[in-house]
Scaffold this active site. Structure first.
Site, PDB file in Angstrom:
ATOM      1  N   HIS A 261       6.034   5.803  10.438  1.00 31.24           N
ATOM      2  CA  HIS A 261       5.311   4.842   9.606  1.00 31.24           C
ATOM      3  C   HIS A 261       6.225   4.040   8.705  1.00 31.24           C
ATOM      4  O   HIS A 261       5.752   3.211   7.926  1.00 31.24           O
ATOM      5  CB  HIS A 261       4.296   5.583   8.742  1.00 31.24           C
ATOM      6  CG  HIS A 261       4.924   6.542   7.761  1.00 31.24           C
ATOM      7  ND1 HIS A 261       5.607   7.663   8.162  1.00 31.24           N
ATOM      8  CD2 HIS A 261       4.994   6.520   6.412  1.00 31.24           C
ATOM      9  CE1 HIS A 261       6.063   8.307   7.093  1.00 31.24           C
ATOM     10  NE2 HIS A 261       5.715   7.635   6.026  1.00 31.24           N
ATOM     11  N   CYS A 262       7.548   4.254   8.767  1.00 31.23           N
ATOM     12  CA  CYS A 262       8.469   3.598   7.829  1.00 31.23           C
ATOM     13  C   CYS A 262       9.405   2.611   8.515  1.00 31.23           C
ATOM     14  O   CYS A 262       9.275   1.404   8.339  1.00 31.23           O
ATOM     15  CB  CYS A 262       9.282   4.651   7.071  1.00 31.23           C
ATOM     16  SG  CYS A 262       8.320   5.613   5.890  1.00 31.23           S
ATOM     17  N   LEU A 263      10.366   3.116   9.273  1.00 35.76           N
ATOM     18  CA  LEU A 263      11.459   2.262   9.738  1.00 35.76           C
ATOM     19  C   LEU A 263      11.031   1.102  10.632  1.00 35.76           C
ATOM     20  O   LEU A 263      11.571   0.003  10.498  1.00 35.76           O
ATOM     21  CB  LEU A 263      12.528   3.100  10.430  1.00 35.76           C
ATOM     22  CG  LEU A 263      13.301   4.066   9.531  1.00 35.76           C
ATOM     23  CD1 LEU A 263      14.505   4.611  10.267  1.00 35.76           C
ATOM     24  CD2 LEU A 263      13.746   3.397   8.244  1.00 35.76           C
ATOM     25  N   ASP A 266       8.369  -0.984   7.547  1.00 35.58           N
ATOM     26  CA  ASP A 266       8.624  -1.361   6.155  1.00 35.58           C
ATOM     27  C   ASP A 266       9.595  -2.524   5.999  1.00 35.58           C
ATOM     28  O   ASP A 266       9.328  -3.457   5.225  1.00 35.58           O
ATOM     29  CB  ASP A 266       9.128  -0.151   5.364  1.00 35.58           C
ATOM     30  CG  ASP A 266       8.103   0.965   5.312  1.00 35.58           C
ATOM     31  OD1 ASP A 266       6.976   0.756   5.805  1.00 35.58           O
ATOM     32  OD2 ASP A 266       8.415   2.043   4.782  1.00 35.58           O
TER      33      ASP A 266
END
Length: 420
Positions: A261-263, A266
């Protein structure tokens, strides 16, 4: 003295650990989630988050201070509300619909003196420009003044046994000094150290900087690994040698791509905002995103070439993938590069089997046969592809019985092993 009531909107990888920690700190917690099946499982004591064992969830339920719910009226009378909902990308643009829905739904229960904190990763300005108007419109109150509002970026690292919610420094912010004091005071009850910053925009940018740093450096190493292969140089050994330098260097290692869910998401929030606001691209982010998205195709081509060397075409080959989650020791399949690799190999005609001890069956890609890691399965495969290096895998068993191994994580050793 009455116990403070906390509402945590979103009971996933971020919201559930926060809810559990708050119960242990003495708060009354309502865990809200729109997923009725998820709430049903939590209410029965079944945890789907690896970092929250069932016995910890059971203790929270038995205390009477944790109540999972799908009903927003259960938020009535809250002192603190933390929003931990997903913020995905849709066609390259931020999708804040879950934040909007949460703000609109909880807004009627905002009351004078309460505190609302957003933890979801987003672009700078979201807390003040998007969430605040929703809360004010639904409640008839104003912030600052009537209620407190802040932002604190989540730093949950699923599967990390060392850095947990309570011992990871927590960045905190507020729309004014009073809000910052309330947000800071709340998190001080849960974590060992807080890091106050001057504004919600600074806190929102902080999270994007953290993950953009990782995305860019992973892309650098991935491109280096691809070039080193063609140059006949062992990139893994060079990285380890460079890591011996005690200053000015931080090791990153190659892999099959980035997920979760980040790299993959974001940094694109920051790139999107820079392009929208300043009218120019954020070139480092766009280049890094492009390189990391190439990695599943690079892995597929390397596997195909390895099969050719042992006289086996990929079409009709039986392949055993080790790991499908995006990160080791978790079952999180969101944007996993391993899934991309599996689909690409299937498209080339391969018969894909996989060992994935953590992921739920409904998240396994269609057509992929899930098996246990046994000597028979390894020996039956024309090639074993290590994609996600779960610690539970017996790598010695793999190297003893495999005909050919393509290792994207540098965990296997042997003459039949080829590394990324």
């Amino acid at each position: 003295m009455n116990t403070e009531k906390l509402v945590v909107i979103g009971q996933g990888y971020v919201g559930l650990p926060l809810a559990m920690r708050a119960v242990e700190a003495g708060l009354d917690v309502v865990g809200l989630d729109v997923d009725a099946d998820r709430i049903k499982r939590l209410a029965s004591g079944e945890s789907f988050v690896e970092d929250i064992p069932a016995d910890r969830l059971g203790r929270a339920l038995a205390s009477g201070r944790y109540r999972p719910s799908t009903e927003y009226p259960d938020a009535e009378g809250f002192d603190i509300c933390v929003i931990t909902v997903p913020t995905p990308l849709r066609e390259g643009a931020p999708d804040l619909s879950y934040v909007e829905q949460a703000g609109t739904a909880v807004g009627p229960y905002v009351r004078p003196g309460c505190t609302v904190v957003l933890e979801s990763t987003t672009y700078p300005g979201t807390t003040e420009d998007l969430l605040r108007p929703l809360l004010e419109a639904a409640s008839g109150l104003r912030s600052p003044g009537d209620f407190h509002l802040g932002y604190s970026p989540e730093r949950i690292d699923p599967g990390n046994p060392t850095w947990r919610l309570e011992n990871t420094p927590k960045v905190v912010s507020g729309v004014d000094a009073a809000s910052l004091a309330r947000v800071d005071g709340f998190y001080r009850r849960l974590v060992e150290r807080t890091v106050p910053v001057d504004s919600t925009r600074v806190a929102e940018l902080t999270k994007l900087i953290e993950n953009t740093f990782r995305q860019v450096n992973i892309a650098l190493i991935n491109e280096l690994a691809m070039a080193s292969h063609h140059l006949g140089i062992d990139a893994w050994q060079a990285i380890e040698a460079a890591s011996s330098k005690p200053f000015g260097f931080m090791p990153f290692r190659p892999g099959p791509g980035v997920g979760g869910h980040c790299l993959p998401i974001d940094p694109c929030y920051l790139s999107w905002q820079v392009k929208r606001t300043l009218g120019r691209p954020f070139r480092f982010i766009e280049l890094a995103d492009d390189i990391n998205h190439q990695m599943p195709e690079h892995v597929t081509q390397r596997v195909m070439a390895g099969l050719n060397r042992i006289g086996r075409p990929v079409n009709g080959a039986r392949l055993l993938l080790l790991g499908l989650a995006y990160k080791k020791n978790t079952g999180d399949m969101r944007d996993s590069p391993a899934v991309d690799v599996a689909r690409r190999l299937q498209a080339l005609g391969a018969d894909v089997h996989a060992v994935e001890p953590y992921a739920a069956p409904q998240h396994i890609p269609g057509g992929v046969v899930v098996v246990d890691l046994t000597a028979r399965e390894v020996a039956a495969a024309d090639a074993v592809v290590l994609v996600t290096d779960h610690d539970s895998f017996d790598y010695d068993l793999v190297t003893r019985h495999a005909r050919y191994v393509f290792d994207t994580r540098d965990r296997c050793r042997g003459e039949m092993v080829e590394r990324l």
